[in-house]
Design a protein around this motif. Sequence first.
Motif, short mmCIF file in Angstrom:
data_model
loop_
_atom_site.label_atom_id
_atom_site.label_comp_id
_atom_site.label_asym_id
_atom_site.label_seq_id
_atom_site.Cartn_x
_atom_site.Cartn_y
_atom_site.Cartn_z
N VAL A 36 3.64 2.46 1.41
CA VAL A 36 2.89 3.58 1.97
C VAL A 36 1.56 3.05 2.49
CG1 VAL A 36 1.79 5.80 1.52
CG2 VAL A 36 3.97 5.24 0.42
N HIS A 37 1.34 3.19 3.79
CA HIS A 37 0.09 2.77 4.43
C HIS A 37 -0.89 3.94 4.48
CE1 HIS A 37 1.58 -1.12 6.10
NE2 HIS A 37 2.74 -0.49 6.01
N HIS A 82 7.85 5.36 -4.19
CA HIS A 82 7.37 4.26 -3.39
C HIS A 82 7.10 3.07 -4.30
CE1 HIS A 82 3.70 6.08 -4.95
NE2 HIS A 82 3.04 4.99 -4.64
N ASP A 83 7.01 1.89 -3.70
CA ASP A 83 6.82 0.66 -4.47
C ASP A 83 5.39 0.15 -4.43
OD1 ASP A 83 9.67 0.14 -5.22
OD2 ASP A 83 9.89 0.08 -3.03
N LEU A 84 4.72 0.35 -3.30
CA LEU A 84 3.43 -0.31 -3.10
C LEU A 84 2.60 0.48 -2.11
CD1 LEU A 84 2.85 -4.04 -3.02
CD2 LEU A 84 2.13 -2.85 -0.95
N VAL A 85 1.28 0.42 -2.28
CA VAL A 85 0.33 1.06 -1.37
C VAL A 85 -0.37 -0.03 -0.57
CG1 VAL A 85 -1.83 2.37 -1.23
CG2 VAL A 85 -0.04 3.08 -2.83
N HIS A 86 -0.48 0.16 0.74
CA HIS A 86 -1.23 -0.74 1.61
C HIS A 86 -2.35 0.08 2.26
CE1 HIS A 86 -1.10 -4.18 4.80
NE2 HIS A 86 -2.34 -3.86 4.47
N ALA A 87 -3.58 -0.14 1.80
CA ALA A 87 -4.73 0.64 2.27
C ALA A 87 -5.52 -0.18 3.28
CB ALA A 87 -5.61 1.03 1.09
N HIS A 88 -6.03 0.50 4.29
CA HIS A 88 -6.70 -0.17 5.40
C HIS A 88 -8.15 0.31 5.53
CE1 HIS A 88 -2.87 -1.78 7.08
NE2 HIS A 88 -2.38 -0.73 6.47
N ARG A 142 0.62 2.72 -8.30
CA ARG A 142 1.41 1.56 -7.88
C ARG A 142 0.48 0.40 -7.47
NH1 ARG A 142 4.78 4.26 -9.86
NH2 ARG A 142 6.83 4.85 -9.06
N PRO A 143 1.00 -0.84 -7.43
CA PRO A 143 0.20 -1.97 -6.94
C PRO A 143 -0.26 -1.71 -5.50
CG PRO A 143 2.24 -2.73 -7.93
CD PRO A 143 2.36 -1.25 -7.82
N ALA A 144 -1.38 -2.35 -5.12
CA ALA A 144 -1.94 -2.10 -3.80
C ALA A 144 -2.34 -3.41 -3.12
CB ALA A 144 -3.14 -1.18 -3.89
N ALA A 199 -9.87 -4.19 -7.10
CA ALA A 199 -8.72 -3.54 -7.71
C ALA A 199 -7.38 -3.96 -7.11
CB ALA A 199 -8.86 -2.02 -7.59
N ALA A 200 -7.37 -4.46 -5.87
CA ALA A 200 -6.11 -4.75 -5.17
C ALA A 200 -5.44 -6.01 -5.71
CB ALA A 200 -6.38 -4.90 -3.68
N ARG A 201 -4.11 -6.04 -5.64
CA ARG A 201 -3.36 -7.25 -6.01
C ARG A 201 -3.60 -8.36 -4.97
NH1 ARG A 201 1.30 -6.00 -9.32
NH2 ARG A 201 0.48 -4.65 -10.96
N TRP A 202 -3.62 -7.97 -3.70
CA TRP A 202 -3.96 -8.88 -2.61
C TRP A 202 -4.98 -8.22 -1.72
CZ3 TRP A 202 -2.99 -13.89 -1.86
CH2 TRP A 202 -1.92 -14.49 -2.53
N VAL A 203 -5.94 -9.02 -1.25
CA VAL A 203 -6.89 -8.58 -0.23
C VAL A 203 -6.60 -9.41 1.02
CG1 VAL A 203 -9.31 -8.36 0.42
CG2 VAL A 203 -8.62 -8.04 -1.98
N THR A 204 -6.43 -8.75 2.14
CA THR A 204 -6.19 -9.47 3.39
C THR A 204 -7.25 -9.11 4.41
OG1 THR A 204 -4.76 -7.84 4.50
CG2 THR A 204 -3.71 -9.33 2.92
N THR A 205 -7.45 -10.02 5.34
CA THR A 205 -8.23 -9.74 6.53
C THR A 205 -7.32 -9.98 7.73
OG1 THR A 205 -9.03 -11.99 6.90
CG2 THR A 205 -10.29 -10.61 5.38
N VAL A 206 -7.83 -9.72 8.92
CA VAL A 206 -6.98 -9.70 10.09
C VAL A 206 -6.98 -11.00 10.89
CG1 VAL A 206 -6.92 -7.20 10.31
CG2 VAL A 206 -8.83 -8.47 11.29
#
Length: 439
Positions: free
Chosen positions: A4-5, A117-123, A136-138, A183-190
């Motif tokens: 879920v984004h 749902h399995d995972l949250v992807h927040a932007h 859920r993990p994020a 708090a996130a399991r992974w942090v990404t940048t673009v």
Amino acid sequence: MHVVHLAAEALPYVKVGGLADVLGSLPRALAAEGVRATVVLPRYRAIARALEPLGEVRYRFAGAERTARVWGDEAGGVQYRFLEVDPDWDAPYAPPEAERYLRFNLAVVAWLEGQAHDLVHAHDWHAAYAVRRAARPAVFTIHNLAFQGVLEPEAFARLTGEAPDAELLEGGRVNLMKGAILAARWVTTVSPRYAREIQTPEFGIGLEEVLRSVAPRLRGVLNGLDMDAWNPATDPHLPQRYDADHLERKRRNRVALLAVLRLDPGLPAVGAVTRLTWQKGFDLVLEVLPRILDLGVNFVLLGTGEAELERGFAEMARRYPRRVAFRAAFDEVRAHRIYGGADYFLMPSRYEPCGLAQMIAMRYGTPPIARATGGLADTVEDGVTGVLFEEASGEGVLAGVRRMLELEAEPLARAGMTRDFSWGPRAREYVRLYEEALR
């Protein structure tokens, strides 16, 4: 896998910046990799598309029980859900911004409780608070670290019912982005380079120490480009379509562009499509624009932003009517014609998390002249597909333009058109991150 984004904007529903392009393309690319994607947005009044009513969700905000209407739609094989937390919310980023997005996040968390749902992807920070509250993990993606979602602790406690802890506080104020990073399991940048840059004082904007503390789970994943939407061989906005094997046809687009703008037809054109902000560096261009023109080029600029910069470029267009064209507007047709008709494309950004314009320019055989920062340095190959310059100054911009004019443009144009900026490889990298986050 069902991801879920959460975001503030997404095509084809609402667009202010590049985030909308990502949320319009990445979920579709993930679907092609077998990942089910749902995108959740606020229900803005500016969304004109007809949506299907799907019921309501109850949540608590500012000490009271609230109800958000839930709407749905599907586009490109992706589910979209819209939570109407404020019927007067016209468009993204309208004040009171922090209050509205906190309310959206609380409604999202309540809605997620009823979803499989399995995972949250927040932007970005607009979806950051849900990372802390979701069951859920994020994965949390930083699209632009300059905007962090900062508010006073008293206001935060009143709106959420939560006393802010050390993970939320930064410099005595609540920082929603900091909370999501921790708090996130992974942090990404673009982009990979931006992931390194934001761990330094120059680019970290106060969060560099926090980001260094999560470095083992910080990853740069370059944004992709919708290769179908941006294709000079099929672009309906171009007077003449072309590909890498028929670059001579591109020259007809330059002739048409300069004719419409009444610029000197005997000179090449440096083009730009941008927001006129400090980040994008066009104040540096304004400083040296007469000297750039002295190198023997026209200058074509499309963009809106800071009033002082708009006035400055409008004055340059009046002073040099046969050499400078400026339009303070968002004009999709003219944007495509600048990408397809200019000889070179200018991006003098002070910082650039990823950037799509340089990828579009290369796709259209228009070599970029770009500052070596963030995603620009990750995508433009100096002397191969464009020119990179180091110094964020007027002299740096001037040196970049001068160096480009010393190179043979056609080999750079052909090389840029062969590069694969599609979402497929990026989507597969996100799938690997999702799998690791779930483990």
